[in-house]
Design a protein around this motif. Structure first.
Motif, PDB file in Angstrom:
ATOM      1  N   ARG A   1       0.832  -1.213   0.000  1.00  0.00           N
ATOM      2  CA  ARG A   1       0.000   0.000   0.000  1.00  0.00           C
ATOM      3  C   ARG A   1       0.863   1.257   0.000  1.00  0.00           C
ATOM      4  O   ARG A   1       0.589   2.217  -0.727  1.00  0.00           O
ATOM      5  CB  ARG A   1      -0.913  -0.010   1.221  1.00  0.00           C
ATOM      6  N   ALA A   2       1.925   1.263   0.809  1.00  0.00           N
ATOM      7  CA  ALA A   2       2.796   2.441   0.883  1.00  0.00           C
ATOM      8  C   ALA A   2       3.508   2.711  -0.435  1.00  0.00           C
ATOM      9  O   ALA A   2       3.823   3.860  -0.754  1.00  0.00           O
ATOM     10  CB  ALA A   2       3.820   2.251   2.007  1.00  0.00           C
ATOM     11  N   ALA A   3       3.778   1.655  -1.219  1.00  0.00           N
ATOM     12  CA  ALA A   3       4.483   1.817  -2.493  1.00  0.00           C
ATOM     13  C   ALA A   3       3.541   1.996  -3.675  1.00  0.00           C
ATOM     14  O   ALA A   3       4.007   2.218  -4.793  1.00  0.00           O
ATOM     15  CB  ALA A   3       5.387   0.605  -2.742  1.00  0.00           C
ATOM     16  N   SER A   4       2.242   1.891  -3.454  1.00  0.00           N
ATOM     17  CA  SER A   4       1.297   2.101  -4.551  1.00  0.00           C
ATOM     18  C   SER A   4       1.332   3.557  -4.995  1.00  0.00           C
ATOM     19  O   SER A   4       1.704   4.453  -4.223  1.00  0.00           O
ATOM     20  CB  SER A   4      -0.118   1.710  -4.123  1.00  0.00           C
ATOM     21  N   ASP A   5       0.950   3.797  -6.219  1.00  0.00           N
ATOM     22  CA  ASP A   5       1.112   5.114  -6.828  1.00  0.00           C
ATOM     23  C   ASP A   5       0.431   6.212  -6.019  1.00  0.00           C
ATOM     24  O   ASP A   5       1.026   7.249  -5.724  1.00  0.00           O
ATOM     25  CB  ASP A   5       0.557   5.075  -8.254  1.00  0.00           C
ATOM     26  N   GLU A   6      -0.808   5.990  -5.646  1.00  0.00           N
ATOM     27  CA  GLU A   6      -1.582   7.029  -4.947  1.00  0.00           C
ATOM     28  C   GLU A   6      -0.989   7.348  -3.585  1.00  0.00           C
ATOM     29  O   GLU A   6      -0.754   8.516  -3.249  1.00  0.00           O
ATOM     30  CB  GLU A   6      -3.035   6.566  -4.795  1.00  0.00           C
ATOM     31  N   TYR A   7      -0.733   6.328  -2.782  1.00  0.00           N
ATOM     32  CA  TYR A   7      -0.257   6.556  -1.423  1.00  0.00           C
ATOM     33  C   TYR A   7       1.208   6.984  -1.397  1.00  0.00           C
ATOM     34  O   TYR A   7       1.631   7.704  -0.495  1.00  0.00           O
ATOM     35  CB  TYR A   7      -0.470   5.293  -0.582  1.00  0.00           C
ATOM     36  N   PHE A   8       1.978   6.552  -2.377  1.00  0.00           N
ATOM     37  CA  PHE A   8       3.366   6.995  -2.453  1.00  0.00           C
ATOM     38  C   PHE A   8       3.436   8.501  -2.703  1.00  0.00           C
ATOM     39  O   PHE A   8       4.212   9.218  -2.070  1.00  0.00           O
ATOM     40  CB  PHE A   8       4.095   6.235  -3.561  1.00  0.00           C
ATOM     41  N   ASP A  10       1.077  10.713  -2.029  1.00  0.00           N
ATOM     42  CA  ASP A  10       0.518  11.444  -0.888  1.00  0.00           C
ATOM     43  C   ASP A  10       1.467  11.494   0.298  1.00  0.00           C
ATOM     44  O   ASP A  10       1.358  12.392   1.147  1.00  0.00           O
ATOM     45  CB  ASP A  10      -0.800  10.794  -0.445  1.00  0.00           C
ATOM     46  N   SER A  11       2.391  10.540   0.371  1.00  0.00           N
ATOM     47  CA  SER A  11       3.291  10.483   1.526  1.00  0.00           C
ATOM     48  C   SER A  11       4.467  11.449   1.423  1.00  0.00           C
ATOM     49  O   SER A  11       5.177  11.655   2.406  1.00  0.00           O
ATOM     50  CB  SER A  11       3.831   9.057   1.692  1.00  0.00           C
ATOM     51  N   LEU A  12       4.665  12.049   0.249  1.00  0.00           N
ATOM     52  CA  LEU A  12       5.831  12.908   0.038  1.00  0.00           C
ATOM     53  C   LEU A  12       5.472  14.366   0.250  1.00  0.00           C
ATOM     54  O   LEU A  12       4.386  14.817  -0.129  1.00  0.00           O
ATOM     55  CB  LEU A  12       6.380  12.710  -1.376  1.00  0.00           C
ATOM     56  N   PRO A  13       6.391  15.154   0.823  1.00  0.00           N
ATOM     57  CA  PRO A  13       6.123  16.579   1.028  1.00  0.00           C
ATOM     58  C   PRO A  13       6.205  17.343  -0.288  1.00  0.00           C
ATOM     59  O   PRO A  13       6.841  16.905  -1.239  1.00  0.00           O
ATOM     60  CB  PRO A  13       7.232  17.006   1.994  1.00  0.00           C
ATOM     61  N   GLU A  14       5.557  18.489  -0.320  1.00  0.00           N
ATOM     62  CA  GLU A  14       5.608  19.334  -1.503  1.00  0.00           C
ATOM     63  C   GLU A  14       6.930  20.087  -1.557  1.00  0.00           C
ATOM     64  O   GLU A  14       7.703  20.110  -0.605  1.00  0.00           O
ATOM     65  CB  GLU A  14       4.436  20.329  -1.502  1.00  0.00           C
ATOM     66  N   SER A  15       7.163  20.750  -2.685  1.00  0.00           N
ATOM     67  CA  SER A  15       8.395  21.515  -2.881  1.00  0.00           C
ATOM     68  C   SER A  15       8.474  22.658  -1.884  1.00  0.00           C
ATOM     69  O   SER A  15       7.458  23.229  -1.476  1.00  0.00           O
ATOM     70  CB  SER A  15       8.434  22.067  -4.314  1.00  0.00           C
ATOM     71  N   SER A  41      14.997  12.905  -4.251  1.00  0.00           N
ATOM     72  CA  SER A  41      14.965  12.143  -5.509  1.00  0.00           C
ATOM     73  C   SER A  41      13.703  11.301  -5.634  1.00  0.00           C
ATOM     74  O   SER A  41      13.164  11.132  -6.732  1.00  0.00           O
ATOM     75  CB  SER A  41      16.196  11.233  -5.604  1.00  0.00           C
ATOM     76  N   GLN A  42      13.212  10.773  -4.511  1.00  0.00           N
ATOM     77  CA  GLN A  42      12.000   9.955  -4.599  1.00  0.00           C
ATOM     78  C   GLN A  42      10.798  10.775  -5.045  1.00  0.00           C
ATOM     79  O   GLN A  42       9.834  10.231  -5.591  1.00  0.00           O
ATOM     80  CB  GLN A  42      11.729   9.277  -3.266  1.00  0.00           C
ATOM     81  N   ARG A  43      10.869  12.090  -4.882  1.00  0.00           N
ATOM     82  CA  ARG A  43       9.776  12.946  -5.352  1.00  0.00           C
ATOM     83  C   ARG A  43       9.735  13.014  -6.872  1.00  0.00           C
ATOM     84  O   ARG A  43       8.697  13.338  -7.454  1.00  0.00           O
ATOM     85  CB  ARG A  43       9.936  14.354  -4.769  1.00  0.00           C
ATOM     86  N   LEU A  44      10.854  12.699  -7.517  1.00  0.00           N
ATOM     87  CA  LEU A  44      10.840  12.628  -8.981  1.00  0.00           C
ATOM     88  C   LEU A  44       9.878  11.544  -9.462  1.00  0.00           C
ATOM     89  O   LEU A  44       9.235  11.690 -10.501  1.00  0.00           O
ATOM     90  CB  LEU A  44      12.244  12.337  -9.511  1.00  0.00           C
ATOM     91  N   PHE A  45       9.813  10.442  -8.712  1.00  0.00           N
ATOM     92  CA  PHE A  45       8.945   9.330  -9.095  1.00  0.00           C
ATOM     93  C   PHE A  45       7.480   9.629  -8.793  1.00  0.00           C
ATOM     94  O   PHE A  45       6.608   8.864  -9.176  1.00  0.00           O
ATOM     95  CB  PHE A  45       9.387   8.058  -8.388  1.00  0.00           C
ATOM     96  N   ALA A  46       7.231  10.731  -8.101  1.00  0.00           N
ATOM     97  CA  ALA A  46       5.863  11.190  -7.869  1.00  0.00           C
ATOM     98  C   ALA A  46       5.513  12.353  -8.797  1.00  0.00           C
ATOM     99  O   ALA A  46       4.452  12.953  -8.653  1.00  0.00           O
ATOM    100  CB  ALA A  46       5.686  11.612  -6.414  1.00  0.00           C
ATOM    101  N   ASP A  47       6.426  12.675  -9.735  1.00  0.00           N
ATOM    102  CA  ASP A  47       6.209  13.731 -10.728  1.00  0.00           C
ATOM    103  C   ASP A  47       5.934  15.090 -10.082  1.00  0.00           C
ATOM    104  O   ASP A  47       5.103  15.868 -10.550  1.00  0.00           O
ATOM    105  CB  ASP A  47       5.055  13.370 -11.669  1.00  0.00           C
ATOM    106  N   GLN A  48       6.643  15.373  -8.994  1.00  0.00           N
ATOM    107  CA  GLN A  48       6.505  16.682  -8.364  1.00  0.00           C
ATOM    108  C   GLN A  48       7.440  17.691  -9.012  1.00  0.00           C
ATOM    109  O   GLN A  48       8.435  17.328  -9.649  1.00  0.00           O
ATOM    110  CB  GLN A  48       6.817  16.577  -6.866  1.00  0.00           C
TER     111      GLN A  48
END
Length: 691
Positions: A172-179, A181-186, A263-270
């Protein structure tokens, strides 16, 4: 009488089959778990096909086999309660096996998902957890006989429920939606810069001529923190060379650990601000950093663990304590089971039970060892200043020599394809699988050498400098700048303006022809065994990059721009090898290059244009020729890397990793991807005002 005897024989055979079928299924479930824990992490740094096939098969079978075995045990209990069969010692031990199957459904720590899409199935696994846990409880309640055995079964049941629940949470934590949502904004821009800019605008409006001195104002707290950590981390009494290497290890790990949070925020397209870009560059340029690519390797390894393993649950204080508790509980279960009366039970059942307990301990010990030698624990030891433990682990398995990806490029060469006319090939063509077989049959591998990495880094820095100057240079990533620098712009500029897939094919054919004409034997392996001069290294670098780009085109089309695919593999795979079998090769090339071929005939068109490029490069000295070829391929790689979606980069991590992913992440650190849409603020150190 004879019919009755036959009926008894069939009934007895059926009972034997049921008894051994369950043993076989339980053993298979255990074997699949051992395969998964051993190969689950290997696929991160090995790209061998056999590892992929075995891991994929084991992952698909593991859950089904465990569920099937639990179903068999529940059916056995149901038949006993219905009076269709009698309870026996085999049934008692079979009931004890049920919680182990739930433990198997929890899966090993090294692999939670085979493909990144498996993370989206967390809700299905949650329903399976509820269903199989309830079924296991039903089995234990209905077959409650031996007090000690039942107590041990409850203990294993609790461990199994926790392990499977942990797997559901990780998915669940690695799914697209929850991943996402778990990351902070810029981070927002700092107000000090805004005030300085506003003051400059006001003075300009009042009529002053304002000259602003642009300063890259970065939040360098992370870089300062890394330098402080390196200085404070005790390095024992080492020689100057060893001390420098020691600091290099520490600095590289800390740099990757700090960078991975953004870097992990790159995978969330932020989106990122340019201040964040400057901060990351400051970390990368640290004096104790082992190099850009080494930091990128560690970063991508950490990100791989987030998507494909139980890292989110394991690398926490709670997760580590739970693993110790699980290991201790299974050891207690093994000891207590050793003291029960074993006389009623058969030898095969006892052997399988001890095997289940022993294998469970092995799996937990393997998981703990995997944790101990991980980059996450190394970073934790550095931050906690546990130098003795860190040095001990580093001596056993040196950090800078660890494999974190395959460090190789898959190779594909159109010129080596053979047009087979044997019965085998005719049969494959009849089944319409000849193309698929050819694709996999003619693949190769080549190492990503330090020379290739250095060339990529230099080209990325060159592009970053050009972007900072905002120079209007079109197609900078497709060879424009290389051709201009080496005075081949007028002759070969047209080759960089073709559709990108045609450019790849044209330059690939040209590279292969240049190599076949002057620069080596037919087998690159033979060349690699020889003494490697700088020219030979340069030659192999261009050749391997060419074949890697062709591999991406035909085997990983999702990593290239959407418009790719104008020339299909089926149209071209039989032609180049057949066309260039004539001798002498140079005369044959001239003949093909001089033919007038319409652009609509795409296959013959790229063959003709490839010959033209090769003939033009033949007029250039060999060192310069291979410098041009290598740099053109690197610029093509740089051009295409940011156009691949982050999810596609993550998807290809499971097969040993791709060079293009490392290039993409490095370019992101330099602000050369579309994740940086915010303008860089102009901070002013001083203002010179003239009325």
């Amino acid at each position: 009488m004879r019919a009755r005897s036959l009926s008894e024989v069939l009934s007895s055979s059926s009972d034997v089959w049921k008894e051994w079928e369950l043993r076989g299924v339980v053993f298979l479930s255990l074997a699949l778990q051992i395969i998964l824990i051993c190969l689950g992490s290997c696929r991160k740094y090995f790209g061998y096909a056999w590892i992929k096939v075995i891991t994929w098969s084991a992952y698909l079978l593991a859950d089904s086999v465990a569920i099937y075995a639990i179903g068999m045990i529940s059916n056995m209990i149901r038949e006993i309660k219905a009076g269709k069969s009698l309870s026996n010692p085999h049934t008692e031990l079979s009931t004890f096996w049920a919680p182990f199957l739930l433990l198997h459904l929890g899966g090993p720590d090294t692999i939670s998902a085979y493909a990144i899409e498996d993370n989206e199935l967390w809700l299905r696994h949650l329903l399976t957890l509820v269903n199989q846990s309830g079924l296991t409880v039903y089995v234990l309640v209905m077959a409650w006989t031996h007090p000690t055995l039942s107590f041990l079964a409850i203990l294993i049941l609790l461990l199994g429920c926790y392990k499977y629940g942990e797997r559901v949470w990780v998915l669940r934590a690695a799914s697209d939606e929850y991943f996402k949502d778990s990351l902070p904004e810029s981070q927002p821009r700092r107000k000090d810069s805004d005030k300085i800019e506003a003051e400059c605008d006001l003075k300009q409006w009042e009529g002053y001529n304002v000259t602003s001195h642009r300063v890259i104002d970065v939040d360098n707290e992370d870089a300062i923190m890394i330098d402080a950590a390196i200085a404070e981390f005790p390095s024992e009494k080492l020689s100057s060379g060893k001390d420098q290497e020691y600091k290099c290890v520490v600095g590289t790990l800390l740099s990757a650990s700090h960078l991975v949070h953004t870097s992990q925020r790159l995978f969330a397209d932020q989106l990122f601000s340019m201040e964040e870009r400057d901060n990351r560059l400051l970390i990368l340029s640290g004096k104790h950093c082992a190099g850009d690519f080494k930091v990128i390797e560690i970063e991508l390894g950490l990100i791989y663990d987030m998507f494909y393993s139980k890292a989110n649950a394991v690398y926490t204080s709670w997760g580590f304590i739970c693993r110790l508790v699980i290991l201790f509980s299974i050891c207690v279960a093994l000891v207590l089971f050793s003291f029960i009366d074993k006389q009623p039970y058969s030898t095969p059942d006892l052997f399988l039970t001890f095997l289940l307990l022993g294998a469970a301990i092995f799996i937990e010990l393997y998981a703990l060892a995997h944790v101990l030698f991980s980059d996450q624990v190394a970073c934790w030891l550095i931050k906690k200043k546990q130098s003795a433990v860190f040095c001990f682990i580093n001596r056993i398995k040196p950090q800078l020599k660890r494999r974190r990806w395959s460090n190789s490029m898959r190779q594909y060469n159109l010129m080596s394809l053979k047009n087979g006319y044997s019965r085998r090939w005719k049969f494959l063509k009849l089944l319409q699988v000849d193309e698929m077989v050819v694709k996999f049959l003619y693949q190769g591998h080549a190492d990503v050498t330090d020379d290739i990495k250095d060339l990529i880094v230099s080209k990325i820095k060159e592009k970053e400098a050009i972007d900072m100057q905002e120079l209007p240079l079109p197609n900078i990533d497709r060879g424009y700048n290389v051709l201009h620098t080496h005075k081949l712009f007028d002759q070969l500029r047209w080759s960089t303006l073709l559709d990108f897939d045609m450019s790849i094919l044209v330059w690939h054919i040209a590279t292969e022809l240049c190599y076949d004409l002057n620069d080596g034997p037919d087998s690159t392996k033979e060349l690699q065994r020889n003494n490697q001069s700088p020219l030979k290294k340069k030659c192999l670098m261009g050749l391997h990059l060419s074949r890697y780009m062709l591999y991406l085109k035909f085997m990983c089309p999702s990593m290239l721009p959407a418009r790719m695919g104008g020339i299909r593999f089926r149209d071209i795979y039989k032609k180049p090898g057949k066309r260039f079998t004539k001798a002498p090769l140079l005369d044959h090339m001239k003949d093909l290059a001089n033919r007038s071929v319409l652009a609509e005939d795409k296959v013959n068109y790229v063959l003709s244009k490839g010959c033209q490029v090769a003939l033009e490069l033949e007029s250039v000295p060999r060192w310069c020729r291979w410098t041009v070829i290598s740099e053109v391929w690197v610029e093509m790689l740089i051009h295409v890397a940011p156009q691949c979606k982050a999810r596609d980069h993550a998807r290809h991590m499971r097969g040993g990793g791709e060079l293009i992913t490392h290039v993409w992440l490095l370019m992101a650190h330099y602000g050369l991807t579309n994740h940086f849409s915010k303008p860089h603020p102009l901070a002013t150190a001083e203002m010179i005002m003239n009325p």
